[in-house]
Design an enzyme around this catalytic site. Structure first.
Site, short mmCIF file in Angstrom:
data_model
loop_
_atom_site.label_atom_id
_atom_site.label_comp_id
_atom_site.label_asym_id
_atom_site.label_seq_id
_atom_site.Cartn_x
_atom_site.Cartn_y
_atom_site.Cartn_z
N GLY A 1 3.02 -4.68 8.96
CA GLY A 1 2.94 -3.22 9.11
C GLY A 1 1.74 -2.55 8.50
O GLY A 1 1.85 -1.46 7.95
N SER B 1 -2.49 -1.58 9.30
CA SER B 1 -3.57 -1.55 10.30
C SER B 1 -4.80 -2.31 9.80
O SER B 1 -5.74 -2.55 10.52
CB SER B 1 -3.95 -0.10 10.61
OG SER B 1 -4.40 0.54 9.42
N GLN C 1 0.85 -1.20 0.00
CA GLN C 1 0.00 0.00 0.00
C GLN C 1 0.89 1.25 0.00
O GLN C 1 0.38 2.36 -0.05
CB GLN C 1 -0.91 0.01 1.24
CG GLN C 1 -1.84 -1.19 1.30
CD GLN C 1 -2.55 -1.29 2.62
OE1 GLN C 1 -3.50 -0.56 2.90
NE2 GLN C 1 -2.07 -2.19 3.47
N CYS D 1 2.60 16.23 -24.16
CA CYS D 1 1.56 17.23 -24.50
C CYS D 1 1.66 18.49 -23.64
O CYS D 1 0.76 19.34 -23.71
CB CYS D 1 0.17 16.59 -24.35
SG CYS D 1 -0.29 16.32 -22.64
N HIS E 1 -1.66 1.15 -4.23
CA HIS E 1 -1.97 2.58 -4.08
C HIS E 1 -1.06 3.44 -4.93
O HIS E 1 -1.00 4.65 -4.76
CB HIS E 1 -1.88 3.00 -2.59
CG HIS E 1 -2.97 2.37 -1.76
ND1 HIS E 1 -2.98 2.40 -0.39
CD2 HIS E 1 -4.05 1.65 -2.11
CE1 HIS E 1 -4.05 1.76 0.05
NE2 HIS E 1 -4.72 1.27 -0.98
N CYS F 1 -3.01 13.42 -21.40
CA CYS F 1 -2.84 12.29 -22.32
C CYS F 1 -2.62 10.96 -21.60
O CYS F 1 -2.59 9.89 -22.21
CB CYS F 1 -1.68 12.56 -23.28
SG CYS F 1 -0.05 12.48 -22.51
#
Ligand code: APR
Length: 272
Positions: free
Chosen positions: A211, A213, A107, A176, A125, A136
């Site tokens: 590690g 929660s 995560q 772009c 994540h 783009c």
């Protein structure tokens, strides 16, 4: 059960594993100096997730109150800049080298698992050093410290703090010229690579839950998914968490201490 006994149990499980998975949360990077979210003094103690955890909230806060956010941004950027893989990350890299760990599902957005040598990393994540063009969609991965230094210097040059000036601290898209944003998942946005994460959890022959929660879904399902598929679950976390009750081994220690001990215990079993 003593902690040593739990470590021994975990080592016996992993010594036999060939495609273990590790589901990692902010606690893995805590000993690299990157604050967790929900521990005392963590990110959500300092910043309001409603103000900065969603894209709309963040844009709104940048426009209305950008100046207030700057010190926190700098603090966060400096933590990411100074961070190195800690013994927990390095032990996960060792477990891959030893043919035990196949996939790290994380995560975390700090890129430290890759820098520790793990090659199959599912970043549900996203990754803070992979930029995505908001127009783009092109992606561009930048070296962690180089990108941070560039953003920090742009922040220091700011004289006005509003949405347009603060958006300009991010590099422009090479294709772009539109704005780029970190390719990370904000609250309410689609998480990334979830099929690959669930596949790794269902196929693994052992699951490490380290590690985290376990309060943010769908990542929090993963250790339960592995358990349901018949894999033993090993939890490494100094604090109580939802996974302890389904764990086959529960090591109530900091990951930076526990993980190297676990690797040493596995090596001792293998050389016995
Ligand atoms: N070693 C192992 N675990 C630790 C350590 C450590 N040194 N330090 C703290 N922990 C544990 C805490 O006990 C806690 O259970 O790490 C966990 C950190 O929990 P959170 O701060 O909630 O982080 P995480 O579970 O990764 O949060 C998930 O929430 O806000 C979102 O997107 C954000 O990815 C994050 C998600």
């Amino acid at each position: 059960m003593t902690v040593e006994h739990e470590i021994q149990k975990a080592a016996e499980i992993l010594a036999k594993a060939k495609q273990a998975a590790a589901s990692c949360g902010a606690g893995v990077s805590a000993e690299s100096g990157i604050a967790t979210f929900r521990d005392p003094g963590g990110v959500w103690d300092k910043l309001n997730p409603a103000e900065v955890g969603t894209t709309s909230g963040l844009l709104n806060t940048l426009d209305r109150n950008g100046r207030k956010l700057v010190p926190f941004f700098i603090e966060l950027l400096e933590a990411f800049e100074q961070a190195n893989p800690n013994p927990a990350h390095l032990a996960l890299g060792d477990l891959e080298q030893m043919g035990i760990l196949k996939t790290v599902i994380t995560q975390n957005i700090d890129n430290l698992h890759q820098e520790a040598g793990n090659t199959d990393v599912v970043e549900v994540h996203g990754n803070g050093f992979r930029l995505a063009c908001i127009s783009c969609g092109k992606l561009k991965t930048r070296p962690r410290r180089e990108l941070i230094a560039e953003i920090k210097s742009r922040i220091q040059e700011l004289r006005e703090y509003n949405l347009s000036t603060m958006a300009a601290i991010m590099p422009a898209c090479e294709h772009c010229q539109a704005l780029m944003r970190p390719d990370v998942v904000m609250f309410g946005e689609m998480v990334k690579d979830i099929p690959r994460a669930f596949d790794a959890a269902r196929r693994c022959d052992a699951m490490l839950a380290i590690g985290t929660s376990g309060v943010v879904y769908p990542a929090a399902y993963l250790p339960f998914e592995a358990k349901d598929a018949g894999a033993p679950v090993i939890v490494v976390n100094p604090n109580e968490n939802p996974f302890s009750r389904v764990s086959d081994a529960y090591i109530p220690m900091n990951a930076g201490t526990a993980m190297p001990k676990l690797v040493e215990a596995i090596k001792a079993l293998r050389s016995a």
